[in-house]
Design a protein around this motif. Structure first.
Motif, PDB file in Angstrom:
ATOM      1  N   LYS A   1       0.899  -1.258   0.062  1.00 40.47           N
ATOM      2  CA  LYS A   1      -0.063  -0.026   0.705  1.00 40.47           C
ATOM      3  C   LYS A   1       0.739   1.071  -0.001  1.00 40.47           C
ATOM      4  CE  LYS A   1      -3.752   2.460   2.463  1.00 40.47           C
ATOM      5  NZ  LYS A   1      -4.455   2.246   3.575  1.00 40.47           N
ATOM      6  N   LEU A   2       0.487   1.958  -0.527  1.00 43.01           N
ATOM      7  CA  LEU A   2       1.008   3.255  -1.121  1.00 43.01           C
ATOM      8  C   LEU A   2       0.051   4.198  -0.601  1.00 43.01           C
ATOM      9  CD1 LEU A   2       2.789   6.107  -1.794  1.00 43.01           C
ATOM     10  CD2 LEU A   2       2.172   5.071  -4.237  1.00 43.01           C
ATOM     11  N   THR A   3       0.338   5.555   0.556  1.00 47.07           N
ATOM     12  CA  THR A   3      -0.360   7.033   0.696  1.00 47.07           C
ATOM     13  C   THR A   3       0.315   7.503   0.842  1.00 47.07           C
ATOM     14  OG1 THR A   3      -0.773   5.822   3.134  1.00 47.07           O
ATOM     15  CG2 THR A   3      -1.230   7.682   3.101  1.00 47.07           C
TER      16      THR A   3
ATOM     17  N   LEU B   1      -1.198   7.061  -8.979  1.00 42.90           N
ATOM     18  CA  LEU B   1      -2.779   5.971  -8.693  1.00 42.90           C
ATOM     19  C   LEU B   1      -2.991   5.255  -9.882  1.00 42.90           C
ATOM     20  CD1 LEU B   1      -5.484   8.748  -7.116  1.00 42.90           C
ATOM     21  CD2 LEU B   1      -3.680   7.146  -5.921  1.00 42.90           C
TER      22      LEU B   1
ATOM     23  N   CYS C   1       0.210   1.999  -9.900  1.00 45.78           N
ATOM     24  CA  CYS C   1      -0.451   1.679  -8.938  1.00 45.78           C
ATOM     25  C   CYS C   1      -1.796   0.539  -8.774  1.00 45.78           C
ATOM     26  CB  CYS C   1      -0.913   2.255  -7.770  1.00 45.78           C
ATOM     27  SG  CYS C   1       0.945   3.122  -7.264  1.00 45.78           S
TER      28      CYS C   1
ATOM     29  N   THR D   1      -3.439   1.898  -2.592  1.00 44.99           N
ATOM     30  CA  THR D   1      -2.977   3.465  -2.345  1.00 44.99           C
ATOM     31  C   THR D   1      -4.066   4.110  -1.678  1.00 44.99           C
ATOM     32  OG1 THR D   1      -5.080   4.173  -4.446  1.00 44.99           O
ATOM     33  CG2 THR D   1      -1.722   3.597  -4.298  1.00 44.99           C
TER      34      THR D   1
ATOM     35  N   THR E   1      -0.027   0.662   5.805  1.00 45.52           N
ATOM     36  CA  THR E   1       1.000   1.730   4.483  1.00 45.52           C
ATOM     37  C   THR E   1       2.887   1.231   4.733  1.00 45.52           C
ATOM     38  OG1 THR E   1      -0.457   3.548   4.834  1.00 45.52           O
ATOM     39  CG2 THR E   1       1.898   4.410   4.106  1.00 45.52           C
TER      40      THR E   1
END
Length: 285
Positions: free
Chosen positions: A33-35, A53, A56, A63, A90
């Motif tokens: 997961k990317l924040t 976004l 990903c 995300t 995250t």
């Protein structure tokens, strides 16, 4: 006449590998997961965010976007960043910069968790880049430059590489990455005397000086490879790089265009760093 080398084939090749890696992680019950932490709604930030976004999502990375008000105070920003640091779901954090004037980058860069800092904001990752520590994260754009050179089979070992620009965003980190590939690296900047005499001897020229179409054929040696990292708007309102592509291509063997060059690889590198962070955090590397 040289060849235009585009970023999309490079990005697609990286994404294909990452998609398989994410599938393998999900089979173990782990989803990377990317924040993204964004202050306000700057147009260039939003454009990059959309691309990140989309990239990903296509790879299978989760995300989340944390949009904070333009006028947020530093203490409140730090409190929000600490929440993301502590969020176990995250794996990677991307913070858009530059900040509004009330936020002090020199303080905040020490707050972000280095193991989640996928774009080399933390001084810990800057140091790891200098030491060639593979557990760190180099900035995404300089990393994209190296990926393009590798994809198009451009030899770096023992070659003369000139980097035009000395910013912490591109110039300095890409110089270290080239050095790590055993290139011989020269950095040129606004105080360099007779720059064309230096750059025209290079096998590889990385352009990141921030001036639209400044670099023309007199800066480029025969058969050199030119990677243009600049993003500018010309007098007609069109996107252009720091290199004058039409002029440089007369002498260069290869050159990246703007748009459709380095920028299109950067989001794939971001995704690659998120997957790497996820693996490191789960002791899978």
């Amino acid at each position: 006449m040289g060849q235009i080398i585009k970023g999309k084939p490079v990005a697609d090749a990286i994404s294909t590998v990452l998609t398989k890696e994410v599938e393998e992680l999900k089979a173990k019950g782990i989803t990377p997961k990317l924040t993204i932490v964004r202050v306000g709604a700057n147009g260039s930030d939003l454009a990059y965010e959309r691309g990140a976004l989309k990239r990903c999502a296509s790879i299978g990375i989760d995300t989340e976007v944390k949009e904070l008000p333009e006028n947020i105070e530093q203490d409140d920003f730090i409190a929000e960043l600490k929440k993301v640091n502590e969020d176990k779901a995250t794996n990677g954090i991307l913070i858009f910069r530059p900040f509004p004037k009330q936020l002090d980058e020199s303080v905040i860069k020490y707050i972000i968790a280095p193991e989640k800092d996928v774009d080399c904001f933390s001084p810990v990752n800057v140091a790891k880049l200098m030491e060639k520590d593979e557990t760190g994260f180099a900035p995404c754009t300089p990393s994209a430059v190296i990926e393009i050179l590798k994809h198009y089979n451009v030899p770096m070992k023992g070659k003369n590489a000139v980097v035009i620009g000395r910013s912490m965003v591109v110039g300095k980190p890409v110089s270290m990455l080239l050095l790590n590939e055993n290139a011989t690296v020269t950095i040129c900047h606004s105080r360099t005397q007779d720059m064309p005499s230096v750059t025209s001897k290079a096998d590889i020229v990385i352009v990141g000086i921030g001036k639209a179409k400044m670099i023309d054929s007199k800066y480029i040696g025969d058969e050199a490879v030119v990677i243009d990292v600049g993003i500018n708007v010309d007098e007609k309102g069109n996107l252009c790089g720091d290199a004058d592509t039409d002029s440089c291509i007369e002498k260069a063997s290869m050159i990246t265009p703007v748009p459709a060059g380095v920028g299109s690889v950067t989001t794939s590198i971001l995704a690659k760093h998120v997957v790497k962070a996820c693996k490191l955090q789960n002791n899978l590397v």
